[in-house]
Design a protein around this motif. Structure first.
Motif, PDB file in Angstrom:
ATOM      1  N   VAL A  90       0.843  -1.196   0.000  1.00 31.91           N
ATOM      2  CA  VAL A  90       0.000   0.000   0.000  1.00 31.91           C
ATOM      3  C   VAL A  90       0.878   1.246   0.000  1.00 31.91           C
ATOM      4  O   VAL A  90       1.940   1.263   0.620  1.00 31.91           O
ATOM      5  N   PHE A  91       0.401   2.262  -0.718  1.00 37.59           N
ATOM      6  CA  PHE A  91       1.047   3.570  -0.747  1.00 37.59           C
ATOM      7  C   PHE A  91      -0.025   4.597  -0.426  1.00 37.59           C
ATOM      8  O   PHE A  91      -1.075   4.636  -1.073  1.00 37.59           O
ATOM      9  N   VAL A  92       0.239   5.393   0.591  1.00 43.80           N
ATOM     10  CA  VAL A  92      -0.627   6.525   0.918  1.00 43.80           C
ATOM     11  C   VAL A  92       0.259   7.749   0.992  1.00 43.80           C
ATOM     12  O   VAL A  92       1.264   7.749   1.700  1.00 43.80           O
ATOM     13  N   GLY A  93      -0.104   8.777   0.250  1.00 42.42           N
ATOM     14  CA  GLY A  93       0.678  10.004   0.255  1.00 42.42           C
ATOM     15  C   GLY A  93      -0.209  11.220   0.340  1.00 42.42           C
ATOM     16  O   GLY A  93      -1.313  11.236  -0.214  1.00 42.42           O
ATOM     17  N   VAL A  94       0.282  12.226   1.067  1.00 47.02           N
ATOM     18  CA  VAL A  94      -0.437  13.492   1.199  1.00 47.02           C
ATOM     19  C   VAL A  94       0.548  14.629   0.992  1.00 47.02           C
ATOM     20  O   VAL A  94       1.622  14.643   1.601  1.00 47.02           O
ATOM     21  N   ALA A  95       0.166  15.568   0.156  1.00 49.13           N
ATOM     22  CA  ALA A  95       0.913  16.811   0.002  1.00 49.13           C
ATOM     23  C   ALA A  95       0.036  17.926   0.554  1.00 49.13           C
ATOM     24  O   ALA A  95      -1.141  18.026   0.208  1.00 49.13           O
ATOM     25  N   ALA A  96       0.606  18.722   1.444  1.00 50.66           N
ATOM     26  CA  ALA A  96      -0.136  19.811   2.082  1.00 50.66           C
ATOM     27  C   ALA A  96       0.765  21.029   2.191  1.00 50.66           C
ATOM     28  O   ALA A  96       1.985  20.940   1.997  1.00 50.66           O
ATOM     29  N   ALA A  97       0.168  22.154   2.529  1.00 49.60           N
ATOM     30  CA  ALA A  97       0.940  23.384   2.653  1.00 49.60           C
ATOM     31  C   ALA A  97       2.030  23.248   3.716  1.00 49.60           C
ATOM     32  O   ALA A  97       3.130  23.760   3.550  1.00 49.60           O
ATOM     33  N   HIS A  98       1.725  22.541   4.793  1.00 49.31           N
ATOM     34  CA  HIS A  98       2.654  22.403   5.913  1.00 49.31           C
ATOM     35  C   HIS A  98       2.784  20.946   6.334  1.00 49.31           C
ATOM     36  O   HIS A  98       1.877  20.145   6.148  1.00 49.31           O
ATOM     37  N   ARG A  99       3.907  20.608   6.951  1.00 47.07           N
ATOM     38  CA  ARG A  99       4.186  19.216   7.313  1.00 47.07           C
ATOM     39  C   ARG A  99       3.210  18.651   8.340  1.00 47.07           C
ATOM     40  O   ARG A  99       2.861  17.475   8.275  1.00 47.07           O
ATOM     41  N   ALA A 100       2.785  19.462   9.304  1.00 48.73           N
ATOM     42  CA  ALA A 100       1.905  18.947  10.358  1.00 48.73           C
ATOM     43  C   ALA A 100       0.624  18.369   9.771  1.00 48.73           C
ATOM     44  O   ALA A 100       0.212  17.262  10.148  1.00 48.73           O
ATOM     45  N   GLU A 101       0.000  19.109   8.852  1.00 50.91           N
ATOM     46  CA  GLU A 101      -1.224  18.598   8.224  1.00 50.91           C
ATOM     47  C   GLU A 101      -0.930  17.361   7.389  1.00 50.91           C
ATOM     48  O   GLU A 101      -1.700  16.411   7.379  1.00 50.91           O
ATOM     49  N   ALA A 102       0.179  17.386   6.669  1.00 52.85           N
ATOM     50  CA  ALA A 102       0.517  16.240   5.828  1.00 52.85           C
ATOM     51  C   ALA A 102       0.690  14.980   6.674  1.00 52.85           C
ATOM     52  O   ALA A 102       0.178  13.913   6.326  1.00 52.85           O
ATOM     53  N   PHE A 103       1.393  15.084   7.817  1.00 50.50           N
ATOM     54  CA  PHE A 103       1.555  13.932   8.707  1.00 50.50           C
ATOM     55  C   PHE A 103       0.207  13.471   9.245  1.00 50.50           C
ATOM     56  O   PHE A 103      -0.114  12.277   9.224  1.00 50.50           O
ATOM     57  N   ASP A 104      -0.583  14.409   9.754  1.00 48.63           N
ATOM     58  CA  ASP A 104      -1.878  14.052  10.349  1.00 48.63           C
ATOM     59  C   ASP A 104      -2.796  13.378   9.342  1.00 48.63           C
ATOM     60  O   ASP A 104      -3.413  12.353   9.626  1.00 48.63           O
ATOM     61  N   TRP A 105      -2.889  13.963   8.153  1.00 49.32           N
ATOM     62  CA  TRP A 105      -3.808  13.421   7.154  1.00 49.32           C
ATOM     63  C   TRP A 105      -3.327  12.094   6.595  1.00 49.32           C
ATOM     64  O   TRP A 105      -4.135  11.211   6.300  1.00 49.32           O
ATOM     65  N   CYS A 106      -2.017  11.910   6.473  1.00 50.91           N
ATOM     66  CA  CYS A 106      -1.500  10.626   6.000  1.00 50.91           C
ATOM     67  C   CYS A 106      -1.835   9.526   7.003  1.00 50.91           C
ATOM     68  O   CYS A 106      -2.290   8.445   6.614  1.00 50.91           O
ATOM     69  N   GLU A 107      -1.610   9.804   8.280  1.00 53.43           N
ATOM     70  CA  GLU A 107      -1.943   8.809   9.309  1.00 53.43           C
ATOM     71  C   GLU A 107      -3.440   8.521   9.329  1.00 53.43           C
ATOM     72  O   GLU A 107      -3.860   7.360   9.410  1.00 53.43           O
ATOM     73  N   TYR A 108      -4.253   9.556   9.232  1.00 54.30           N
ATOM     74  CA  TYR A 108      -5.704   9.370   9.184  1.00 54.30           C
ATOM     75  C   TYR A 108      -6.088   8.474   8.008  1.00 54.30           C
ATOM     76  O   TYR A 108      -6.896   7.546   8.146  1.00 54.30           O
ATOM     77  N   LEU A 109      -5.511   8.746   6.844  1.00 53.54           N
ATOM     78  CA  LEU A 109      -5.878   7.982   5.655  1.00 53.54           C
ATOM     79  C   LEU A 109      -5.505   6.507   5.769  1.00 53.54           C
ATOM     80  O   LEU A 109      -6.327   5.644   5.474  1.00 53.54           O
ATOM     81  N   ILE A 110      -4.278   6.189   6.176  1.00 53.63           N
ATOM     82  CA  ILE A 110      -3.914   4.772   6.242  1.00 53.63           C
ATOM     83  C   ILE A 110      -4.757   4.044   7.286  1.00 53.63           C
ATOM     84  O   ILE A 110      -5.199   2.919   7.064  1.00 53.63           O
ATOM     85  N   ASN A 111      -5.013   4.683   8.416  1.00 53.40           N
ATOM     86  CA  ASN A 111      -5.844   4.041   9.437  1.00 53.40           C
ATOM     87  C   ASN A 111      -7.268   3.823   8.945  1.00 53.40           C
ATOM     88  O   ASN A 111      -7.867   2.770   9.185  1.00 53.40           O
TER      89      ASN A 111
END
Length: 135
Positions: A90-111
């Protein structure tokens, strides 16, 4: 613009990452799930993933749209078929304006993918075959 798919061939991680690159985003976070050999005391030799493909793509699209509505770009791809040890599943990737959102949303998505998307895992372990991993 999101990209979601169920893949029957090995994942091209670089190509999937490239779909996230955009000058408006300063943070890109990816999660790549691979087939591991050991889960506690259980040794796995291979995994076979199956999916209700139409519904899986529909659910992944909903998840991607939810995160994109918050201002991100999303890639979600899950492989199906027979996978050997260390293969990317599996590959889940998020690009966001800032790293905090990118980390949070990536974790949310894989879970959430693991909870809601109709993909099943058949583990071939050294002692027996298990559906969904050791319990």
């Amino acid at each position: 613009m999101h990209y979601v798919a169920i893949a029957t061939q090995p994942l091209d991680v670089q190509a999937l990452y490239n779909k996230l690159v955009d000058p408006q985003f300063g943070g890109i976070v990816t999660f790549i799930g691979t087939v591991r050999q050991w889960t506690a005391q259980v040794e796995t030799t291979a995994i076979e993933y199956t999916a209700y493909t139409e519904m899986a793509v529909k659910e992944m699209t909903k998840l991607a749209a939810e995160v994109e509505a918050k201002g991100a770009n999303v890639v979600i791809v899950h492989r199906v078929g027979h996978l050997a040890l260390a293969d990317e599943a599996v590959f889940v990737g998020v690009a966001a304006a800032h790293r905090a959102e990118a980390f949070d949303w990536c974790e949310y998505l894989i879970n959430t993918v693991k909870e809601r998307v109709p993909i099943w895992k058949k583990e071939f372990d050294t002692d027996k075959v298990r559906w969904g991993g050791p319990k």
